[in-house]
Design a protein around this motif. Structure first.
Motif, PDB file in Angstrom:
ATOM      1  N   VAL A   1      -7.391   8.760   0.551  1.00 34.67           N
ATOM      2  CA  VAL A   1      -6.815   8.322  -0.721  1.00 34.67           C
ATOM      3  C   VAL A   1      -7.885   8.215  -1.803  1.00 34.67           C
TER       4      VAL A   1
ATOM      5  N   SER B   1      -5.208   1.295  -5.225  1.00 36.55           N
ATOM      6  CA  SER B   1      -5.216   1.795  -3.852  1.00 36.55           C
ATOM      7  C   SER B   1      -6.380   1.251  -3.042  1.00 36.55           C
TER       8      SER B   1
ATOM      9  N   ALA C   1      -5.662  -1.227  -0.359  1.00 35.49           N
ATOM     10  CA  ALA C   1      -5.139  -0.809   0.946  1.00 35.49           C
ATOM     11  C   ALA C   1      -6.163  -0.935   2.059  1.00 35.49           C
TER      12      ALA C   1
ATOM     13  N   SER D   1       0.823  -1.214   0.000  1.00 33.71           N
ATOM     14  CA  SER D   1       0.000   0.000   0.000  1.00 33.71           C
ATOM     15  C   SER D   1       0.855   1.262   0.000  1.00 33.71           C
TER      16      SER D   1
ATOM     17  N   PHE E   1      -4.318   3.688 -10.644  1.00 30.25           N
ATOM     18  CA  PHE E   1      -3.811   3.861  -9.281  1.00 30.25           C
ATOM     19  C   PHE E   1      -4.949   3.865  -8.255  1.00 30.25           C
TER      20      PHE E   1
ATOM     21  N   CYS F   1      -7.432   5.615   4.075  1.00 27.57           N
ATOM     22  CA  CYS F   1      -8.000   5.013   2.858  1.00 27.57           C
ATOM     23  C   CYS F   1      -9.097   5.895   2.279  1.00 27.57           C
TER      24      CYS F   1
ATOM     25  N   TRP G   1       2.223   6.804  -6.817  1.00 26.67           N
ATOM     26  CA  TRP G   1       1.119   7.635  -7.299  1.00 26.67           C
ATOM     27  C   TRP G   1       1.376   9.112  -7.005  1.00 26.67           C
TER      28      TRP G   1
ATOM     29  N   THR H   1       2.618   1.705  -3.504  1.00 30.72           N
ATOM     30  CA  THR H   1       1.668   2.172  -4.515  1.00 30.72           C
ATOM     31  C   THR H   1       1.325   3.644  -4.318  1.00 30.72           C
ATOM     32  N   LEU H   2       1.091   4.027  -3.070  1.00 27.38           N
ATOM     33  CA  LEU H   2       0.733   5.409  -2.791  1.00 27.38           C
ATOM     34  C   LEU H   2       1.883   6.363  -3.091  1.00 27.38           C
TER      35      LEU H   2
END
Length: 467
Positions: free
Chosen positions: A340, A430, A433, A245, A426, A337, A252, A248-249
């Motif tokens: 995001v 996400s 997560a 997580s 993305f 989350c 991004w 990936t974040l």
């Protein structure tokens, strides 16, 4: 170290982190300045209209200076800024370990200063467009960095706590028979002391030889369990989900900043509009100075670190505190989350006004990443693994950021500078997560079930026998 010196070291470390931690995301604010100076101009297409528009934006008389030689130093400058900034950041983060009675809120302030450090490059751009040449700006910044070096050399002591003898231990032994002697009457005690002195007189004469035979004493604490191996923590589902997580974040976020910067440069209808939004985005970095302490207070980080240090507490109290910390951490991860998801939805809207909201959410996510990671590792893993897990997380996240180049080629090539589909991918990634707070909640319920759900132990009572 005196109180005034401690305050000076802590406050100066925050200022140095704010000015010199080297947040590379701020380099996007310098791209208009680099264009006006002609840096990397040999890699750009010649367009008289665009070059004239860029040069006319200079308010204080900044001129277009060909620089086809200065471009070679730009990659090395980026590498040096990143390496030196990392040293400044982690040195400031180590101060609570060196100095005593420094709360975890200070670590949050360090991360806030790191997040807001990108504003320094926006200030450079404002000073440059005010008419100050770039060379004096860079030289002044370098002189300030030399002052930082002198401050660290003169004020950071090698032993700031003043406890030189904290690693020296002594063992005091005494004979049990001497305690028995003291409990007797004075007349009997005097006679027993004379008897003991006569009995052990020969041994006391040879005490140096007797003591020299056994100089090594071994102590064992059977109550302390053996520490779990590091490989067990690295292969745990908690660390794997958190690593995926966070990577990936972070990828991004890097792509978002690059896409916003490119979108600003494409707005050539109004030459003042890119400058305005670039300055707004740079000033919004200062939000990190407020969001990081707030997130630390929500995480109740000072109590978590205190619980990790106070290992002498009872098992029941430690277990209950750990359960409360995990519940709070799960709630904060669920809130992140949600942030995001809101960030991903706002990224899909091609409007600069909406991107201001996206940039605010991006600052909040950047600020919370390290704080959430450190709190998770303190709660869920053994304390000796904390440094290794933080280092491995940072290393793998940095390695995965190398996919920025193929993503940028896809963005500028087949997608024709339209980030919609990349943000959509993305956003879908996400959503995975959400599994982390769910996993933490399930694991916490298994380890610390509700008192009403615990089985009641039954014990068979034998009837009394009749005599």
């Amino acid at each position: 170290m005196g109180h005034i010196m401690r305050l000076w070291v802590l406050s100066s470390a925050l200022v140095e982190t704010l000015l010199f931690s080297g947040c590379l995301l701020g380099w996007n604010s310098l791209s208009p300045v680099l264009r006006d100076m002609g840096v990397m101009s040999q890699d750009c297409h010649s367009d008289p209209e665009q070059s004239g528009a860029w040069s006319n934006r200079s308010a204080g008389g900044a001129q277009h200076i060909p620089s086809a030689d200065l471009s070679l130093f730009l990659p090395f400058a980026l590498m040096a800024q990143g390496l030196g900034g990392s040293c400044v950041l982690f040195s400031s983060l180590m101060l609570p370990q060196v100095l005593e009675d420094v709360g975890s809120l200070y670590s949050a302030l360090v991360m806030a200063s790191f997040t807001a450090s990108a504003t320094v490059f926006t200030i450079f751009k404002v000073i440059f467009y005010a008419g100050v040449p770039m060379v004096p700006i860079i030289l002044g910044y370098g002189a300030m960095s030399c002052a930082m070096f002198l401050n660290c050399t003169l004020c950071w002591s090698l032993n700031p706590t003043g406890k030189e003898d904290e690693n020296i231990y002594s063992v005091r032994l005494r004979l049990n028979c001497y305690e028995a002697v003291n409990k007797k009457k004075p007349q009997e005690a005097e006679w027993c002391q004379k008897s003991l002195k006569h009995k052990f007189q020969e041994s006391l004469k040879d005490r140096e030889r007797i003591l020299s035979q056994r100089r090594k004493l071994s102590f064992k604490r059977p109550d302390v369990p053996a520490p779990s191996p590091l490989l067990e923590s690295l292969t745990s589902p908690t660390f794997t989900l958190h690593l995926l997580s966070d990577s990936t974040l972070l990828t991004w976020i890097y792509f978002y900043v690059a896409s916003v910067n490119l979108h600003l440069h494409s707005q050539m209808d109004d030459p003042d509009q890119p400058d305005l939004y670039s300055s707004v985005f740079g000033a919004l970095q200062m939000l990190g100075l407020f969001t990081a302490p707030l997130i630390s207070i929500l995480l109740n980080n000072h109590r978590i670190r205190k619980r990790a240090r106070n290992s002498g507490l009872t098992t029941a109290r430690n277990s209950s505190r750990r359960a409360c910390s995990i519940k709070r951490l799960s709630a904060i991860y669920a809130l992140r989350c949600l942030v995001v998801i809101c960030f991903g939805i706002s990224c899909l809207i091609p409007s600069l006004n909406v991107q201001v909201v996206s940039f605010i959410l991006h600052v909040i996510m950047r600020t919370s990443m390290f704080l959430l990671s450190s709190t998770l590792y303190l709660c869920m893993f053994p304390s000796p693994h904390f440094g290794a897990l933080i280092g491995i997380n940072t290393f793998i996240s940095s390695i995965l950021s190398l996919v920025q180049y193929p993503i940028f080629l896809l963005f500028t090539g087949p997608l024709e500078s339209d980030p919609f589909w990349i943000h959509s991918v993305f956003l879908v990634l996400s959503l995975a997560a959400v599994a982390l707070p769910l996993h933490l909640t399930v694991k916490n319920n298994r380890q610390h079930p509700h008192p009403l759900c615990r089985p009641i132990p039954l014990r068979q009572v034998t009837p009394p026998t009749k005599t």
